[in-house]
Scaffold this motif. Structure first.
Motif, short mmCIF file in Angstrom:
data_model
loop_
_atom_site.label_atom_id
_atom_site.label_comp_id
_atom_site.label_asym_id
_atom_site.label_seq_id
_atom_site.Cartn_x
_atom_site.Cartn_y
_atom_site.Cartn_z
N GLU A 43 0.83 -1.21 0.00
CA GLU A 43 0.00 0.00 0.00
C GLU A 43 0.87 1.26 0.00
OE1 GLU A 43 -3.41 2.45 0.07
OE2 GLU A 43 -3.10 0.38 -0.52
N HIS A 45 3.85 1.59 -1.17
CA HIS A 45 4.43 1.71 -2.50
C HIS A 45 3.44 2.35 -3.46
CE1 HIS A 45 3.40 -0.84 -6.07
NE2 HIS A 45 4.42 -0.20 -6.57
N GLU A 46 2.20 1.92 -3.43
CA GLU A 46 1.18 2.50 -4.32
C GLU A 46 0.99 3.99 -4.05
OE1 GLU A 46 -0.79 1.04 -6.79
OE2 GLU A 46 0.47 -0.74 -6.63
N GLU A 49 4.08 5.98 -5.07
CA GLU A 49 4.16 6.00 -6.53
C GLU A 49 3.21 7.03 -7.12
OE1 GLU A 49 5.00 2.53 -9.53
OE2 GLU A 49 2.90 2.47 -8.88
N ASP A 50 2.01 7.14 -6.57
CA ASP A 50 1.06 8.16 -7.03
C ASP A 50 1.64 9.56 -6.83
OD1 ASP A 50 -0.77 6.25 -7.82
OD2 ASP A 50 -2.04 6.47 -6.03
N THR A 67 9.22 4.91 -2.79
CA THR A 67 8.51 3.82 -3.48
C THR A 67 9.40 2.58 -3.53
OG1 THR A 67 7.26 5.39 -4.83
CG2 THR A 67 7.43 3.14 -5.66
#
Length: 142
Positions: A43, A45-46, A49-50, A67
């Protein structure tokens, strides 16, 4: 491979005075840090990344390194030692450009703790029979 960098001729340490993150991104950033510190690495990482996709310059590099750190820890939890080590090396190279801090964020402890894990990853001894990776929370000094 995702690539990012500072504008040509700009040193990362020139940006250590910046606020991390921008006021508009603060709620998403806080959620990414919460997920990271809770050990919810996929989560985190997501979320990082956003933030990375929207950022520019040194902030983009910082989010990319976060990330990659989250992905490295996710790989380690899944006992993918090669993936964990590879991603951490990439993240650590990016963090090294900041002289231990970015904005008010201290990266020193984060790097030291994950470096210690990475030494064990390379020997495939990180996770004991029943033991989780025990390293959180790792950062912030706010």
């Amino acid at each position: 491979e995702i690539r990012a960098g500072a504008p040509e001729g700009t040193r990362m340490t020139d940006h250590c005075h910046l606020e991390v993150p921008s006021p508009e991104a603060r709620p998403r950033y806080d959620e990414a840090v919460r997920a990271f510190n809770a050990g919810e690495y996929f989560e985190a990482h997501e979320l990082f990344e956003d933030l990375w996709r929207e950022a520019n310059g040194p902030l983009k590099v910082f989010y990319l390194a976060m990330t990659q750190s989250a992905v490295a820890l996710h790989h380690a939890e899944r006992r993918n030692w090669h993936g964990a080590t590879t991603l951490w090396r990439r993240a650590n190279r990016r963090f090294a450009e900041y002289d231990g801090a970015f904005g008010r964020q201290s990266l020193t402890r984060l790097r030291l703790v994950i470096d210690e894990h990475a030494r064990r990853w390379s020997n495939q001894t990180e996770v004991l029979a029943d033991g989780p990776i025990n390293h959180r929370p790792l950062f912030w000094n706010e």
